[in-house]
Design a protein around this motif. Sequence first.
Motif, mmCIF file in Angstrom:
data_model
loop_
_atom_site.group_PDB
_atom_site.id
_atom_site.type_symbol
_atom_site.label_atom_id
_atom_site.label_comp_id
_atom_site.label_asym_id
_atom_site.label_seq_id
_atom_site.Cartn_x
_atom_site.Cartn_y
_atom_site.Cartn_z
ATOM 1 N N SER A 98 0.821 -1.202 0.000
ATOM 2 C CA SER A 98 0.000 0.000 0.000
ATOM 3 C C SER A 98 0.855 1.252 0.000
ATOM 4 O O SER A 98 2.068 1.185 0.174
ATOM 5 C CB SER A 98 -0.923 -0.004 1.224
ATOM 6 N N SER A 99 0.190 2.393 -0.155
ATOM 7 C CA SER A 99 0.913 3.660 -0.222
ATOM 8 C C SER A 99 1.639 3.981 1.076
ATOM 9 O O SER A 99 2.619 4.718 1.070
ATOM 10 C CB SER A 99 -0.054 4.801 -0.571
ATOM 11 N N ASP A 100 1.178 3.392 2.188
ATOM 12 C CA ASP A 100 1.864 3.632 3.465
ATOM 13 C C ASP A 100 2.948 2.593 3.731
ATOM 14 O O ASP A 100 3.545 2.576 4.809
ATOM 15 C CB ASP A 100 0.858 3.643 4.620
ATOM 16 N N GLY A 101 3.183 1.720 2.760
ATOM 17 C CA GLY A 101 4.244 0.727 2.891
ATOM 18 C C GLY A 101 3.810 -0.599 3.467
ATOM 19 O O GLY A 101 4.615 -1.537 3.544
ATOM 20 N N THR A 102 2.559 -0.701 3.855
ATOM 21 C CA THR A 102 2.053 -1.950 4.407
ATOM 22 C C THR A 102 2.025 -3.032 3.331
ATOM 23 O O THR A 102 1.599 -2.778 2.201
ATOM 24 C CB THR A 102 0.638 -1.758 4.964
ATOM 25 N N THR A 103 2.480 -4.221 3.690
ATOM 26 C CA THR A 103 2.477 -5.331 2.748
ATOM 27 C C THR A 103 1.587 -6.461 3.246
ATOM 28 O O THR A 103 1.441 -6.670 4.453
ATOM 29 C CB THR A 103 3.890 -5.888 2.534
ATOM 30 N N ASN A 104 0.992 -7.164 2.311
ATOM 31 C CA ASN A 104 0.211 -8.354 2.614
ATOM 32 C C ASN A 104 0.553 -9.435 1.598
ATOM 33 O O ASN A 104 0.798 -9.127 0.428
ATOM 34 C CB ASN A 104 -1.286 -8.060 2.585
ATOM 35 N N TYR A 105 0.571 -10.665 2.077
ATOM 36 C CA TYR A 105 0.980 -11.781 1.240
ATOM 37 C C TYR A 105 -0.033 -12.917 1.306
ATOM 38 O O TYR A 105 -0.704 -13.123 2.317
ATOM 39 C CB TYR A 105 2.337 -12.329 1.706
ATOM 40 N N ALA A 106 -0.082 -13.678 0.221
ATOM 41 C CA ALA A 106 -0.837 -14.926 0.245
ATOM 42 C C ALA A 106 -0.133 -15.886 1.196
ATOM 43 O O ALA A 106 1.091 -15.870 1.321
ATOM 44 C CB ALA A 106 -0.903 -15.526 -1.155
ATOM 45 N N GLU A 107 -0.912 -16.716 1.860
ATOM 46 C CA GLU A 107 -0.339 -17.663 2.827
ATOM 47 C C GLU A 107 0.708 -18.560 2.171
ATOM 48 O O GLU A 107 1.710 -18.911 2.793
ATOM 49 C CB GLU A 107 -1.443 -18.513 3.434
ATOM 50 N N SER A 108 0.488 -18.907 0.921
ATOM 51 C CA SER A 108 1.362 -19.853 0.226
ATOM 52 C C SER A 108 2.755 -19.297 -0.052
ATOM 53 O O SER A 108 3.675 -20.067 -0.350
ATOM 54 C CB SER A 108 0.721 -20.283 -1.090
ATOM 55 N N VAL A 109 2.928 -17.968 0.063
ATOM 56 C CA VAL A 109 4.234 -17.382 -0.250
ATOM 57 C C VAL A 109 4.875 -16.695 0.952
ATOM 58 O O VAL A 109 6.015 -16.224 0.857
ATOM 59 C CB VAL A 109 4.137 -16.380 -1.420
ATOM 60 N N LYS A 110 4.167 -16.634 2.059
ATOM 61 C CA LYS A 110 4.717 -15.971 3.245
ATOM 62 C C LYS A 110 6.030 -16.630 3.665
ATOM 63 O O LYS A 110 6.143 -17.857 3.697
ATOM 64 C CB LYS A 110 3.714 -16.033 4.404
ATOM 65 N N GLY A 111 7.003 -15.782 3.962
ATOM 66 C CA GLY A 111 8.311 -16.285 4.370
ATOM 67 C C GLY A 111 9.234 -16.588 3.207
ATOM 68 O O GLY A 111 10.436 -16.798 3.412
ATOM 69 N N ARG A 112 8.701 -16.612 2.001
ATOM 70 C CA ARG A 112 9.529 -16.891 0.813
ATOM 71 C C ARG A 112 9.596 -15.694 -0.123
ATOM 72 O O ARG A 112 10.623 -15.471 -0.770
ATOM 73 C CB ARG A 112 8.975 -18.098 0.050
#
Length: 118
Positions: free
Chosen positions: A52-66
């Motif tokens: 997001s514009s404030d730098g917040t990131t979100n990931y799909a569970e399948s790729v978290k940590g990778r």
Amino acid sequence: QVQVVESGGGLVQPGGSLRLSCTASGIIYSINAMGWHRQGPGKQRELVAVISSDGTTNYAESVKGRFTCSRDTAKNTIYLQMNSLKPEDTAVYSCNVLAGRTNRFSYWGQGTQVTVSS
């Protein structure tokens, strides 16, 4: 003219890494978020990561940590660092840009192929 251009796809062995880039240009509205989606063979398109514009990131569970999504705001560019790649990560990766009030504008790139295979 709006352009959303991805680069960095290719063929990599399982366990390898790739870095994708996406640059947006010609967008006159405020960019609220940029993200990566993918569509594998015979699968529906899914959201992989968004920043997001404030730098917040979100990931799909399948790729978290990778996978790690980062950005260079001054260049309207985001990156997707993909590590420990698996064959199931094989897909066309597309960049999406959300802009304007209430994200009324959505722009897509043409996509870049990522193939994970030995």
